[in-house]
Design a protein around this motif. Structure first.
Motif, PDB file in Angstrom:
ATOM      1  N   VAL A  23       0.844  -1.200   0.000  1.00  0.00           N
ATOM      2  CA  VAL A  23       0.000   0.000   0.000  1.00  0.00           C
ATOM      3  C   VAL A  23       0.877   1.246   0.000  1.00  0.00           C
ATOM      4  CG1 VAL A  23      -1.628   1.376   1.351  1.00  0.00           C
ATOM      5  CG2 VAL A  23      -1.990  -1.090   1.117  1.00  0.00           C
ATOM      6  N   VAL A  24       1.885   1.258   0.849  1.00  0.00           N
ATOM      7  CA  VAL A  24       2.802   2.407   0.917  1.00  0.00           C
ATOM      8  C   VAL A  24       3.467   2.628  -0.435  1.00  0.00           C
ATOM      9  CG1 VAL A  24       4.953   3.262   1.930  1.00  0.00           C
ATOM     10  CG2 VAL A  24       3.201   2.208   3.390  1.00  0.00           C
ATOM     11  N   ALA A  25       3.922   1.550  -1.067  1.00  0.00           N
ATOM     12  CA  ALA A  25       4.574   1.671  -2.383  1.00  0.00           C
ATOM     13  C   ALA A  25       3.619   2.254  -3.413  1.00  0.00           C
ATOM     14  CB  ALA A  25       5.077   0.301  -2.835  1.00  0.00           C
ATOM     15  N   ALA A  26       2.359   1.796  -3.406  1.00  0.00           N
ATOM     16  CA  ALA A  26       1.378   2.283  -4.383  1.00  0.00           C
ATOM     17  C   ALA A  26       1.038   3.751  -4.154  1.00  0.00           C
ATOM     18  CB  ALA A  26       0.111   1.436  -4.314  1.00  0.00           C
ATOM     19  N   VAL A  27       0.947   4.156  -2.885  1.00  0.00           N
ATOM     20  CA  VAL A  27       0.647   5.562  -2.569  1.00  0.00           C
ATOM     21  C   VAL A  27       1.794   6.468  -3.010  1.00  0.00           C
ATOM     22  CG1 VAL A  27       0.355   7.188  -0.651  1.00  0.00           C
ATOM     23  CG2 VAL A  27      -0.944   5.043  -0.680  1.00  0.00           C
ATOM     24  N   LYS A  28       3.016   6.017  -2.824  1.00  0.00           N
ATOM     25  CA  LYS A  28       4.180   6.826  -3.199  1.00  0.00           C
ATOM     26  C   LYS A  28       4.328   6.941  -4.717  1.00  0.00           C
ATOM     27  CE  LYS A  28       8.050   6.243  -0.944  1.00  0.00           C
ATOM     28  NZ  LYS A  28       9.215   5.551  -0.308  1.00  0.00           N
ATOM     29  N   GLU A  29       3.793   5.964  -5.434  1.00  0.00           N
ATOM     30  CA  GLU A  29       3.988   5.921  -6.888  1.00  0.00           C
ATOM     31  C   GLU A  29       2.699   6.259  -7.634  1.00  0.00           C
ATOM     32  OE1 GLU A  29       6.881   5.538  -8.211  1.00  0.00           O
ATOM     33  OE2 GLU A  29       8.025   4.853  -6.472  1.00  0.00           O
ATOM     34  N   LYS A  30       1.969   7.252  -7.158  1.00  0.00           N
ATOM     35  CA  LYS A  30       0.721   7.642  -7.829  1.00  0.00           C
ATOM     36  C   LYS A  30       0.981   7.957  -9.308  1.00  0.00           C
ATOM     37  CE  LYS A  30      -1.815   9.751  -3.985  1.00  0.00           C
ATOM     38  NZ  LYS A  30      -0.769   9.888  -2.962  1.00  0.00           N
ATOM     39  N   GLY A  31       0.091   7.487 -10.164  1.00  0.00           N
ATOM     40  CA  GLY A  31       0.178   7.833 -11.574  1.00  0.00           C
ATOM     41  C   GLY A  31       1.258   7.097 -12.337  1.00  0.00           C
ATOM     42  N   THR A  32       1.900   6.128 -11.680  1.00  0.00           N
ATOM     43  CA  THR A  32       2.896   5.318 -12.374  1.00  0.00           C
ATOM     44  C   THR A  32       2.599   3.851 -12.087  1.00  0.00           C
ATOM     45  OG1 THR A  32       4.423   5.358 -10.493  1.00  0.00           O
ATOM     46  CG2 THR A  32       4.669   7.091 -12.127  1.00  0.00           C
ATOM     47  N   SER A  33       3.197   2.986 -12.872  1.00  0.00           N
ATOM     48  CA  SER A  33       3.021   1.554 -12.656  1.00  0.00           C
ATOM     49  C   SER A  33       4.375   0.927 -12.377  1.00  0.00           C
ATOM     50  CB  SER A  33       2.379   0.880 -13.873  1.00  0.00           C
ATOM     51  OG  SER A  33       2.163  -0.487 -13.619  1.00  0.00           O
ATOM     52  N   ILE A  34       4.555   0.501 -11.122  1.00  0.00           N
ATOM     53  CA  ILE A  34       5.806  -0.160 -10.740  1.00  0.00           C
ATOM     54  C   ILE A  34       5.597  -1.675 -10.651  1.00  0.00           C
ATOM     55  CG2 ILE A  34       6.734   1.814  -9.506  1.00  0.00           C
ATOM     56  CD1 ILE A  34       5.806   0.445  -6.887  1.00  0.00           C
ATOM     57  N   SER A  35       4.435  -2.114 -11.126  1.00  0.00           N
ATOM     58  CA  SER A  35       4.116  -3.532 -11.028  1.00  0.00           C
ATOM     59  C   SER A  35       5.112  -4.389 -11.795  1.00  0.00           C
ATOM     60  CB  SER A  35       2.705  -3.806 -11.575  1.00  0.00           C
ATOM     61  OG  SER A  35       1.730  -3.183 -10.789  1.00  0.00           O
ATOM     62  N   GLN A  36       5.487  -5.484 -11.177  1.00  0.00           N
ATOM     63  CA  GLN A  36       6.252  -6.487 -11.898  1.00  0.00           C
ATOM     64  C   GLN A  36       5.362  -7.073 -12.993  1.00  0.00           C
ATOM     65  OE1 GLN A  36       5.303  -6.107  -8.744  1.00  0.00           O
ATOM     66  NE2 GLN A  36       5.951  -7.856  -7.574  1.00  0.00           N
ATOM     67  N   THR A  37       5.956  -7.723 -13.954  1.00  0.00           N
ATOM     68  CA  THR A  37       5.126  -8.216 -15.048  1.00  0.00           C
ATOM     69  C   THR A  37       5.721  -9.494 -15.625  1.00  0.00           C
ATOM     70  OG1 THR A  37       4.035  -7.607 -17.120  1.00  0.00           O
ATOM     71  CG2 THR A  37       6.311  -6.885 -16.845  1.00  0.00           C
ATOM     72  N   TRP A  38       4.883 -10.277 -16.273  1.00  0.00           N
ATOM     73  CA  TRP A  38       5.331 -11.432 -17.032  1.00  0.00           C
ATOM     74  C   TRP A  38       4.361 -11.687 -18.166  1.00  0.00           C
ATOM     75  CZ3 TRP A  38       4.293 -12.334 -11.647  1.00  0.00           C
ATOM     76  CH2 TRP A  38       3.042 -12.901 -11.381  1.00  0.00           C
ATOM     77  N   LYS A  39       4.788 -12.478 -19.133  1.00  0.00           N
ATOM     78  CA  LYS A  39       3.986 -12.720 -20.328  1.00  0.00           C
ATOM     79  C   LYS A  39       2.915 -13.777 -20.058  1.00  0.00           C
ATOM     80  CE  LYS A  39       7.381 -14.182 -22.705  1.00  0.00           C
ATOM     81  NZ  LYS A  39       8.200 -14.762 -23.812  1.00  0.00           N
ATOM     82  N   PRO A  40       1.768 -13.654 -20.721  1.00  0.00           N
ATOM     83  CA  PRO A  40       0.808 -14.753 -20.698  1.00  0.00           C
ATOM     84  C   PRO A  40       1.447 -15.990 -21.330  1.00  0.00           C
ATOM     85  CG  PRO A  40      -0.181 -12.761 -21.596  1.00  0.00           C
ATOM     86  CD  PRO A  40       1.290 -12.507 -21.517  1.00  0.00           C
ATOM     87  N   ALA A  41       1.008 -17.161 -20.920  1.00  0.00           N
ATOM     88  CA  ALA A  41       1.567 -18.398 -21.474  1.00  0.00           C
ATOM     89  C   ALA A  41       0.741 -18.855 -22.671  1.00  0.00           C
ATOM     90  CB  ALA A  41       1.590 -19.480 -20.406  1.00  0.00           C
ATOM     91  N   ASP A  42       1.369 -18.909 -23.842  1.00  0.00           N
ATOM     92  CA  ASP A  42       0.672 -19.421 -25.022  1.00  0.00           C
ATOM     93  C   ASP A  42       0.863 -20.926 -25.175  1.00  0.00           C
ATOM     94  OD1 ASP A  42       3.324 -19.433 -25.662  1.00  0.00           O
ATOM     95  OD2 ASP A  42       3.139 -18.109 -27.408  1.00  0.00           O
TER      96      ASP A  42
END
Length: 415
Positions: free
Chosen positions: A310-329
């Motif tokens: 929650v703290v990380a999301a509040v500090k990063e308003k308007g940006t996306s710091i989410s980790q990501t990975w590809k869908p599996a085909d």
């Protein structure tokens, strides 16, 4: 002031409210502003709480509230958690979750939506409770080629195995005690059959190797067939038995994965992870091995991880710091039967001397183990490295000759 909502007022959800209210000033310093819980979604009644007026039974009260910027999803399960999370992300709200089932099944899709709407979908609490592992793997170890992840990822099974190891308590009694103490559910299947650990190693593998991994593709074995005899032989061998989730990359972008009981040598840091604690060992080509150990479940440890996100999301308003990975085909998990392991095997035979000759002709590098009060017709041994399918054939061959295989457990070779 940042205003948030909590969906689900169970063990974790109530813990999130408690942590935010208790540590309000410390959290404000770290977030750069105060954080306030504006709404709590739950279908049940909670009379007598100091924040009873915050409760709602209508999801739209949260989704349509423009003041709420971050929502904690602590409901569990796939539905309606998936539908609610998707709607929130598309409404421009960040979502923080402890829901390992949802992340393991729908993570790639929800992360993609979060990126599209420039918000965050964060899930530190979905693996290891209060242990920080998601963010370190995503950020601190980003400069590494992650060569392997090995972990004790379920506190319930680790508690049961600890009781079997330390107190010589049979599995059934240890499970009953875990249920009495609240460590195991009335229906403990997801824990003792390995499903919970499987979801968690899938999340870690997807994060480390970049492609979504579905739990149903991972070979999973629980701890229900383990006995005190196996515990004794592990001790004689020089280790303990733990339920291990394991993932390592192989060629063509595939991943070798498994969840199963393993003999863990005393030299391994994981051998000393006791009770409801979890432990994750990560091997990187630059950092070598790093270990993360802590309480893998529980109200406040898990809530601690949620609030950290929650703290990380509040500090990063308007940006996306989410980790990501590809869908599996396609299924990226290799056939476990083509992998190799060392094994521990326990058998009974009418003629142990003849049985030894047959065992040594079928298995590689046989080394016999002993234990106190070992029955005369019981043999236990470890093998050298064998391909899984070959080890299975060897077990079938000796079984055809009247040697009954009572147990076959893999041996962890990463210390």
């Amino acid at each position: 002031m940042a205003k948030i909502a909590v969906m689900g007022h169970g063990v974790v959800g109530s813990g999130v409210v408690e942590v935010i209210n208790t540590n309000r000033s410390h959290i404000a310093k770290r977030a750069g502003e105060e954080i306030e819980v504006k709404r709590v979604l739950d279908l049940r009644e909670f009379p007598g709480l100091p924040y009873t007026d915050l409760f709602t039974k209508d999801f739209q009260d949260i989704c349509n509230d423009e003041e709420i910027s971050v929502v904690c999803e602590t409901m569990g399960g796939l539905h309606p958690a998936y539908e609610f999370t998707k709607s929130l992300l598309e409404s421009g709200k960040s979502v923080i979750t402890s829901n390992k089932e949802l992340v393991a099944q729908k993570g790639a899709e929800l992360l993609k939506i979060a990126k599209e709407y420039n918000v965050n979908y964060l899930f530190e609490a979905s693996v290891g409770g209060g242990i920080p592992i998601i963010r370190p793997l995503h950020r601190c170890l980003a400069g590494n080629d992650i060569e392997e992840i090995v972990g004790i990822l379920n506190g319930t099974t680790n508690f049961i195995l600890t009781k079997m190891i330390d107190d010589e308590m049979p599995f059934e009694e240890a499970l009953a005690l875990a249920q009495k103490l609240g460590y195991a559910e009335k229906d403990p299947t997801a824990d003792i059959e390995g499903g919970d650990a499987c979801r968690k190693i899938c999340i870690l593998a997807a994060l480390a190797y970049g492609t979504h991994v579905y739990p149903e593709n991972v070979h999973t074995t629980g701890i229900t067939k383990l006995t005190l005899a196996d515990v004794d032989y592990a001790r004689s061998w020089g280790g303990v038995i733990k339920l291990i989730g394991r993932a390592k990359p192989v060629e063509n972008g595939d991943v070798s994965m498994m969840v199963c009981p393993m003999f863990v040598p005393n030299e391994s840091v994981l051998s000393s992870v006791h009770d409801v604690f979890n432990g994750v060992l990560v091997k990187g080509n630059a950092v070598d091995k790093v270990a993360f150990i802590g309480r893998g479940a529980g109200k406040l440890p898990t809530a601690s991880a949620v609030v950290g996100d929650v703290v990380a999301a509040v500090k990063e308003k308007g940006t996306s710091i989410s980790q990501t990975w590809k869908p599996a085909d396609r299924n990226v998990v290799t056939d476990y039967k083509q992998g190799s392991n060392k094994f521990y095997v326990r058998v009974v035979a009418d003629d142990p001397t003849t049985a030894k000759q047959l065992i040594e002709s079928c298995f590689t590098e046989v080394c016999y183990l002993t234990r106190e009060n070992q029955p005369e017709n019981e043999l236990a041994f470890t093998t050298g490295m064998m391909v899984e399918c070959e080890a299975r054939k060897a077990a079938e061959q000796i079984a055809k000759q009247g040697i009954k295989v009572l147990a076959k457990i893999r041996i962890l070779d990463l210390i």
